[in-house]
Design an enzyme around this catalytic site. Structure first.
Site, PDB file in Angstrom:
ATOM      1  N   CYS A 140      76.551 -11.840  72.500  1.00 27.98           N
ATOM      2  CA  CYS A 140      76.128 -13.140  73.026  1.00 27.98           C
ATOM      3  C   CYS A 140      76.947 -13.586  74.229  1.00 27.98           C
ATOM      4  O   CYS A 140      76.484 -14.404  75.027  1.00 27.98           O
ATOM      5  CB  CYS A 140      76.169 -14.203  71.933  1.00 27.98           C
ATOM      6  SG  CYS A 140      77.803 -14.431  71.199  1.00 27.98           S
ATOM      7  N   GLU A 163      75.855 -21.901  67.171  1.00 27.84           N
ATOM      8  CA  GLU A 163      76.407 -20.901  68.096  1.00 27.84           C
ATOM      9  C   GLU A 163      75.233 -20.102  68.632  1.00 27.84           C
ATOM     10  O   GLU A 163      74.715 -19.205  67.958  1.00 27.84           O
ATOM     11  CB  GLU A 163      77.417 -20.010  67.373  1.00 27.84           C
ATOM     12  CG  GLU A 163      78.644 -20.741  66.877  1.00 27.84           C
ATOM     13  CD  GLU A 163      79.468 -21.353  67.992  1.00 27.84           C
ATOM     14  OE1 GLU A 163      79.318 -20.926  69.153  1.00 27.84           O
ATOM     15  OE2 GLU A 163      80.269 -22.267  67.715  1.00 27.84           O
TER      16      GLU A 163
END
Length: 469
Positions: A244, A210
């Site tokens: 993010c 990720e």
């Protein structure tokens, strides 16, 4: 001597004993994880405030609440998730049982980051436990308060024969990665993700990465600019921009930019007051290193909103830059801070061409009152996730997979997808021991006359379709 050898062997022995496989054991560990969150809520909120000066509201919404939802969803559905999944058979196996069994990988390593240190550790941990694995958790050393609670308190709730926390910085993480794991789940930067993947490759260990990237946001001319500004400012400056999936830059026409700027200024003033430094709702940068990196990015383009910094407080004001060029420093790396560049484009097609020149992002956003514009951006681009007319909100849905594509990551999780990520999907066929004459067509010596009949029992045929002329 490997400092982790004894711990890892203990966990492997537990997994090999079958202790983690029963549904009752998995449910008990998930219940214990829920108690950990309830019993230590105030302490966790305090640690998040110490680490990032995260407001209690933001911490509750983006850390504790999401973790609770994931635990509750897993407990509500664990029985059905664990069931064998029947699949279709062909004519040759019509009397047999074919199914997919979801079995745990074994010993799992979860490496979590500092920006959402509770959420991004616990959510994958829920999936790993639900799937029946033993887990080593490596929290970030930068979020020290949460790291300390993970190391000192969490093991009191989870079975120590199945779960361990490993502390340390990059050197300790590199040492840990020298060992063989059955699955590695990493959340962090693309640069470190490459190192994790290289380490995993030495043992042929599967990974979920990720990562991050630069998330584009296209703003069409047909918008209510104040609505866009509110949602954009919230998504960009939430957690001081250290998210993010935050919009990393805006693409719009020059006219829309000129309308958007005063609306963004109004949103910042309404959210954080005349002096955002004094607002209890604006977080701080995690470390001096990250602060200095962000301050250097303020030299790109032209400053129109914010720009104030305070090194002692690790404070960067909510900032908007215009006249930014594609090759400037602020456009060459993920910003990960409260800075929003705006680039002007000639229209929708130019914006799409710009987006498609870049690496595929973790998230992509499009704002327009014309649904066909949002759909056009969705159809002509690729990204880990997509959200029309808002920012970040798509990741709150456990029904959607969360993950990147290409340089922004591989694999996904959240909800059922977490369980599947940490499960090996084992294809199983259980045949009847009798009826041997039905198998004679496939045995040597081969007879050409039997080939056609054999192929009809195993081959998928094209369905006939009707075409209107």
């Amino acid at each position: 001597m490997d400092p982790h050898a004894e711990t890892l062997q203990r966990l492997r022995n537990t997994f090999n004993s079958g202790r983690t496989r029963p549904e009752a054991f998995r449910a008990a560990q998930l219940e214990a994880l829920g108690r950990f969150l309830r019993d230590n809520r105030d302490r966790l909120l305090g640690a998040l405030a110490d680490d990032l000066r995260k407001a209690p509201f933001e911490a509750e919404v983006s850390e504790l609440s999401i973790c609770r939802s994931e635990i509750n969803l897993a407990l509500n559905n664990l029985h059905s998730w664990m069931q064998d999944q029947p699949v279709d058979t062909n004519l040759a196996t019509r009397l047999d049982a074919a199914f997919i069994r979801k079995e745990p990988f074994g010993l799992v390593l979860i490496i979590s980051p500092w920006n959402y240190p509770l959420n991004l550790a616990v959510v994958p941990l829920v999936g790993a436990i639900a799937a029946g694995n033993c887990v080593v958790l490596k929290p970030s050393e930068l979020s020290r308060g949460v790291e300390r609670i993970m190391a000192e308190v969490l093991p009191r709730y989870l079975d120590p024969s199945c779960f361990a926390v490993v502390l340390g910085g990059p050197q300790e993480t590199a040492s840990l990665l020298e060992n063989k794991f059955d699955y590695i789940f990493f959340t962090g930067s693309t640069r470190v993700g490459k190192l994790v993947m290289a380490a995993a490759a030495r043992h042929l260990t599967p990974v979920t990465l990720e990562l991050g990237g630069k998330n584009p946001c296209y703003v069409d001319d047909a918008v209510d600019v104040q609505t866009v500004a509110n949602r954009l400012a919230w998504a960009r400056f939430f957690n001081a921009g250290q998210t993010c999936v935050a919009p990393d830059y805006v693409l719009c026409s020059a006219g829309t930019r000129d309308r958007l700027l005063p609306a963004l200024q109004a949103a910042v003033r309404r959210f954080y007051g005349e002096d955002p430094r004094r607002s209890p709702d604006l977080g701080r940068i995690v470390s001096p290193k990250h602060f200095h990196r962000l301050r250097a990015l303020l030299g790109s383009g032209r400053l129109v909103i914010g720009g104030q910094t305070d090194e002692e407080e690790l404070y960067v004001a909510p900032t908007v830059l215009v006249d930014v060029k594609e090759d400037e420093p602020v456009m060459r790396e993920e910003i990960f801070g409260p800075i929003l560049p705006i680039l002007t484009v000639g229209g929708l097609d130019e914006a799409i061409a710009f987006i498609n020149r870049q690496d595929k992002p973790l998230a992509l956003y499009a704002f327009s009152t014309r649904s066909q514009v949002v759909r056009h951006v969705l159809d002509r681009t690729s990204s880990g996730g997509f959200c029309g007319n808002d920012g970040i909100l798509h990741i709150t849905l456990t029904s959607l997979p969360f993950g990147g594509v290409g340089p922004s990551g591989m694999g996904n999780y959240h909800g059922r997808f977490s369980f599947d990520t940490f499960s090996h999907h084992r294809g199983c066929l259980l045949r009847r021991p009798g009826l041997e004459k039905l198998n004679s067509l496939r045995y040597p010596p081969y007879a050409q006359r039997g080939l056609g009949l054999l192929l009809r029992t195993v081959e998928i045929q094209r369905r006939e379709c009707c075409a209107l002329l």
